[in-house]
Design an enzyme around this catalytic site. Sequence first.
Site, PDB file in Angstrom:
ATOM      1  N   ALA A 247      67.835  23.430  40.620  1.00 55.85           N
ATOM      2  CA  ALA A 247      69.879  24.578  41.200  1.00 55.85           C
ATOM      3  C   ALA A 247      69.747  25.927  40.111  1.00 55.85           C
ATOM      4  O   ALA A 247      68.957  26.003  39.232  1.00 55.85           O
ATOM      5  CB  ALA A 247      70.310  23.853  40.898  1.00 55.85           C
ATOM      6  N   HIS A 248      70.830  25.984  40.895  1.00 57.13           N
ATOM      7  CA  HIS A 248      71.343  27.693  39.203  1.00 57.13           C
ATOM      8  C   HIS A 248      71.495  26.899  37.651  1.00 57.13           C
ATOM      9  O   HIS A 248      71.172  26.314  37.695  1.00 57.13           O
ATOM     10  CB  HIS A 248      72.561  27.709  39.705  1.00 57.13           C
ATOM     11  CG  HIS A 248      73.919  26.808  39.196  1.00 57.13           C
ATOM     12  ND1 HIS A 248      74.343  25.844  40.488  1.00 57.13           N
ATOM     13  CD2 HIS A 248      75.578  26.757  38.502  1.00 57.13           C
ATOM     14  CE1 HIS A 248      74.407  25.641  40.023  1.00 57.13           C
ATOM     15  NE2 HIS A 248      75.812  26.197  38.700  1.00 57.13           N
ATOM     16  N   ASN A 249      70.780  28.146  37.061  1.00 55.47           N
ATOM     17  CA  ASN A 249      70.703  27.510  35.440  1.00 55.47           C
ATOM     18  C   ASN A 249      69.689  27.303  34.835  1.00 55.47           C
ATOM     19  O   ASN A 249      69.636  26.727  33.666  1.00 55.47           O
ATOM     20  CB  ASN A 249      72.097  27.157  34.719  1.00 55.47           C
ATOM     21  CG  ASN A 249      73.139  28.633  35.420  1.00 55.47           C
ATOM     22  OD1 ASN A 249      73.024  29.117  35.520  1.00 55.47           O
ATOM     23  ND2 ASN A 249      74.481  28.015  35.352  1.00 55.47           N
TER      24      ASN A 249
END
Length: 368
Positions: A247-249
């Site tokens: 997922a993001h980050n």
Amino acid sequence: MSESMNNISEKDFAVEIRLDEIALMVGGTLHGDGTLICSGANPPDQSTSSEITMLVGQHPSANLASSKAMAVLCAERIDSDLRPQIIVADPRAAFATVVSQFRPPIPVSLPGVGVDSSAAIANSAKIHPTATVCADVTIGERTLVMPNVVIMPGCTIGDDCVLYPGVTLYEYSSLGDRVVLHAGTVIGAQGFGYRQKNGRHLPSAQLGYVRIDSDVDVGAGVTIDRGSYGATRIGEGTKIDNQVMIAHNCQIGRHNLICSQVGIAGSCRTGDYVILAGQVGLKDHITLGDHTIVGAKAGVMDDCQGHQVYLGSPAMPQRDQMQIFAIERKLPEMRRELRTLRKRLDAMTEQLAEGETDSGHSGVGRAA
């Protein structure tokens, strides 16, 4: 490939803006030297000495204290931080505005099949006629782009990479040298981040990108989401199996082994030489130390120290979990023993009750 291409960062997309101009842009109050030149915007742990970062909340975090950022966007003055500060009512919204100046969002449009005239393609690279290579893409020497690959604007691909059929790179994605992406993999889609306003779920900022370092192999059907403001990063030499979700980050370390069907929630960090076995799940904002091994189907709910094996859901160190497993295997036997003891206890209770009754009757007879 040039050093700047091999180590691309947000500043490669940037223009230079003075801090006082940024303050004016976001409607903030500047405390500090407004003549300083800013060349990018990144989260605290990714920012350089020429970039501005953001603090959400009232209390400085460890990430901010160790950040190299030249300036900070925040909601209140931080007396303990000597860097220039721009005070705004909504740091997230202000930071999104600043990031957009350095890396402007690319409007959604329908690309055509083929190579855009502005793309920089090395002479030895090979692009299949059915592939789509959009504007301002850079592709290095000897890289192979196979059928039906889509490379959106602003992407950078290093030397000796292989993109198998059906791979998609969203805008600004960056690959180092010798990166292999297998069929159907999607790099840089927007992260699953929303905020609620007036009863509706509205998308939060997804202005970052994905950076995959050199010698990374990514299996088929893998999805790696872009960062909110900076990069989702996959470290050098990491190998990712089929059907993995990152997922993001997230910041994945060097030389990790991530097996099939692993799911890693947003903003997780792994050290170097981490192993995640099949179907492992990580809660968001988890940190795994170097040489952590997580066994199959484990659910990681807390940070894990390095150089240990973790098992189970919730995951815990192997020694503790093996003791729990051993006890669980004995539960049927313990249940049988408990039922036997319960029957004996019921019989003893019944005998005692009968004895008390008999004693009561005998006492009445003698009294008469």
